[in-house]
Motif scaffolding. Structure first.
Motif, PDB file in Angstrom:
ATOM      1  N   ASN A 150      30.413   6.352 -18.801  1.00 62.27           N
ATOM      2  CA  ASN A 150      30.759   5.429 -17.722  1.00 62.27           C
ATOM      3  C   ASN A 150      30.457   4.029 -18.245  1.00 62.27           C
TER       4      ASN A 150
ATOM      5  N   ALA B  67      31.101   1.060 -17.085  1.00 66.79           N
ATOM      6  CA  ALA B  67      30.576   0.109 -16.091  1.00 66.79           C
ATOM      7  C   ALA B  67      29.063   0.249 -15.921  1.00 66.79           C
ATOM      8  N   GLN B  68      28.556   1.475 -16.044  1.00 65.72           N
ATOM      9  CA  GLN B  68      27.120   1.714 -15.886  1.00 65.72           C
ATOM     10  C   GLN B  68      26.401   1.852 -17.228  1.00 65.72           C
ATOM     11  N   ASN B  69      27.111   1.589 -18.328  1.00 64.78           N
ATOM     12  CA  ASN B  69      26.557   1.690 -19.678  1.00 64.78           C
ATOM     13  C   ASN B  69      26.015   3.093 -19.963  1.00 64.78           C
ATOM     14  N   ASN B  70      26.721   4.123 -19.494  1.00 67.47           N
ATOM     15  CA  ASN B  70      26.340   5.518 -19.746  1.00 67.47           C
ATOM     16  C   ASN B  70      27.203   6.084 -20.864  1.00 67.47           C
TER      17      ASN B  70
ATOM     18  N   GLY C   6      31.648  11.371 -12.120  1.00 70.36           N
ATOM     19  CA  GLY C   6      30.193  11.378 -12.033  1.00 70.36           C
ATOM     20  C   GLY C   6      29.539  12.605 -12.646  1.00 70.36           C
TER      21      GLY C   6
END
Length: 164
Positions: free
Chosen positions: A70, A72-75, A144
């Protein structure tokens, strides 16, 4: 002197045609070798994760690599799940973390019954992906959750085919 030159020219033209024919025959044989290599691939067991307990082998096809990205969430993380066999005992092994890092791992208690480890494996797979292991051929990514990564553990066999 003119007659030998004319005789030599046709011989030169004929030689490349003959050389091209064996090359074409060789190309036809190469694909026939590939299925034999693929047959070997089906028999090769997946490698045990390098952080798993020593002396184990992967039991049947219970081996997977999951990934969750992800931006946007730096995952960018992974999750490994394997059913391992050592002697007459079976265990589920998991390892997770950020891609490029060794992460953390857990080995679930060993059991003499492979079905105990398989049950843990399938439950972890379901928890992380919202998909059933037995229906992974129809894997559907869920936002998710982790996505199943298809791994080819048989790079050595591919090298053999290329060299052949």
């Amino acid at each position: 002197a003119a007659a030998p030159k004319k005789a030599a020219a046709p011989k030169k033209a004929a030689a490349p045609k003959k050389a091209a024919a064996p090359a074409a025959a060789t190309k036809r044989k190469a694909p026939a070798a590939a299925p034999a290599g693929k047959a070997k691939k089906a028999k090769k067991a997946p490698p045990v994760d390098k952080y798993a307990p020593s002396g184990c082998t992967v039991y049947q096809d219970y081996d997977c690599m999951l990934n969750q990205t992800n931006i946007a969430q730096n995952n960018n993380k992974y999750y490994v799940i394997q059913v391992l066999q050592r002697g007459g005992s079976f265990m589920c092994f998991t390892r997770w973390g950020r891609v490029g890092e060794p992460g953390q791992n857990k080995t679930f208690p060993a059991s003499a019954d492979a079905n105990d480890a398989i049950k843990t494996f399938k439950q972890k797979f379901k928890d992380k992906t919202k998909n059933n292991w037995d229906e992974r051929a129809d894997f559907a990514p869920v936002a998710g959750k982790y996505t199943l990564i298809e791994l080819d553990h048989d790079d050595d066999d591919d090298d053999e085919i290329i060299d052949a």
